[in-house]
Design a protein around this motif. Sequence first.
Motif, short mmCIF file in Angstrom:
data_model
loop_
_atom_site.label_atom_id
_atom_site.label_comp_id
_atom_site.label_asym_id
_atom_site.label_seq_id
_atom_site.Cartn_x
_atom_site.Cartn_y
_atom_site.Cartn_z
N GLU A 1 -19.98 16.81 -0.31
CA GLU A 1 -20.85 17.21 -1.10
C GLU A 1 -21.38 18.61 -1.02
O GLU A 1 -21.58 18.90 0.09
CB GLU A 1 -22.19 16.30 -1.33
N LEU A 2 -21.39 19.33 -2.11
CA LEU A 2 -22.23 20.68 -2.19
C LEU A 2 -23.22 21.04 -3.04
O LEU A 2 -23.07 20.40 -4.25
CB LEU A 2 -20.97 21.68 -2.49
N GLU A 3 -24.25 21.48 -2.63
CA GLU A 3 -25.23 21.97 -3.56
C GLU A 3 -24.87 23.38 -4.35
O GLU A 3 -24.88 24.53 -3.35
CB GLU A 3 -26.62 21.86 -3.04
N ILE A 4 -24.76 23.50 -5.45
CA ILE A 4 -24.01 24.76 -6.04
C ILE A 4 -25.34 25.18 -7.09
O ILE A 4 -25.88 24.42 -8.04
CB ILE A 4 -22.81 24.71 -6.72
N ASP A 5 -25.72 26.60 -6.93
CA ASP A 5 -26.47 27.22 -7.98
C ASP A 5 -25.57 27.58 -9.02
O ASP A 5 -25.19 28.53 -8.96
CB ASP A 5 -27.53 28.10 -7.42
N PHE A 6 -25.21 26.81 -10.06
CA PHE A 6 -24.55 27.33 -11.28
C PHE A 6 -25.24 28.39 -12.23
O PHE A 6 -26.24 28.15 -12.35
CB PHE A 6 -24.15 26.25 -12.01
N LYS A 7 -24.53 29.49 -12.06
CA LYS A 7 -25.21 30.64 -13.06
C LYS A 7 -24.43 30.38 -14.45
O LYS A 7 -23.30 30.03 -14.94
CB LYS A 7 -24.46 32.06 -12.27
N PRO A 8 -25.14 30.94 -15.54
CA PRO A 8 -24.76 30.81 -16.88
C PRO A 8 -23.41 31.43 -17.21
O PRO A 8 -23.29 32.65 -16.58
CB PRO A 8 -25.84 31.32 -17.94
N CYS A 9 -22.74 30.95 -18.01
CA CYS A 9 -21.31 31.52 -18.50
C CYS A 9 -20.30 31.83 -17.18
O CYS A 9 -19.78 32.86 -17.22
CB CYS A 9 -21.71 32.89 -19.23
N THR A 10 -20.41 30.96 -16.30
CA THR A 10 -19.43 31.17 -15.05
C THR A 10 -18.72 29.92 -14.78
O THR A 10 -19.14 28.82 -14.96
CB THR A 10 -20.31 31.55 -13.88
N ARG A 11 -17.42 30.07 -14.62
CA ARG A 11 -16.47 28.86 -14.10
C ARG A 11 -16.46 28.86 -12.72
O ARG A 11 -16.04 29.92 -12.00
CB ARG A 11 -15.33 29.02 -14.71
#
Length: 141
Positions: free
Chosen positions: A89-99
Amino acid sequence: MRIRPFAAFAAVPALAVLAAGAGMYDQPYALAQTGRHSEVRKEARVAITKIDGKSTRDTRGSDPIEPGKHMVTLHFTSARGTFRPEFRELEIDFKPCTRYLFNAIYEVPTGPDWKPGVYTEPIGECRRKFMKDQPAQKPAR
C-alpha cells in the motif's frame, strides 16, 4: 396551440443523457495506471487492485481520481519466482492533470523482494482544458 404529450416525454431522456455526460472529466483529475515492463531497469508491471480500499474496475488503470491524498494498493506476482509481500500500500498525493505509472522494482528476477516504483507524466488533454495558464511539468522518474 396544442402541446403534444409525446414531445414532452421525448425531452426527458434527452435531458437525462446531457446530465449523465457531466461527471468524471468535468474537473481536474489524476489517473493511476500500470507502468511498462523493462528488463534493463529491472521493473515489472503490477496490478492496481484498490484505491482508498475500493476495488478498481480494471487492474491496469483507474477511473479518474480526484486530486489529493489517496491510498493505492498494488499486487505483484510473477511466473519467474515468488515475490513477497504480494500486496503493498502506498499513500500518494495525486496532483491534478497527472498520470501516475506504477511498477514493481526488483533486484533479482526470481525474487523474493520488490518495492513499488512510481513515474509521473502530464495528461495533455486535462492540462489544456483546466490548466491553460500554467507551464507544463517535466515527467518525473
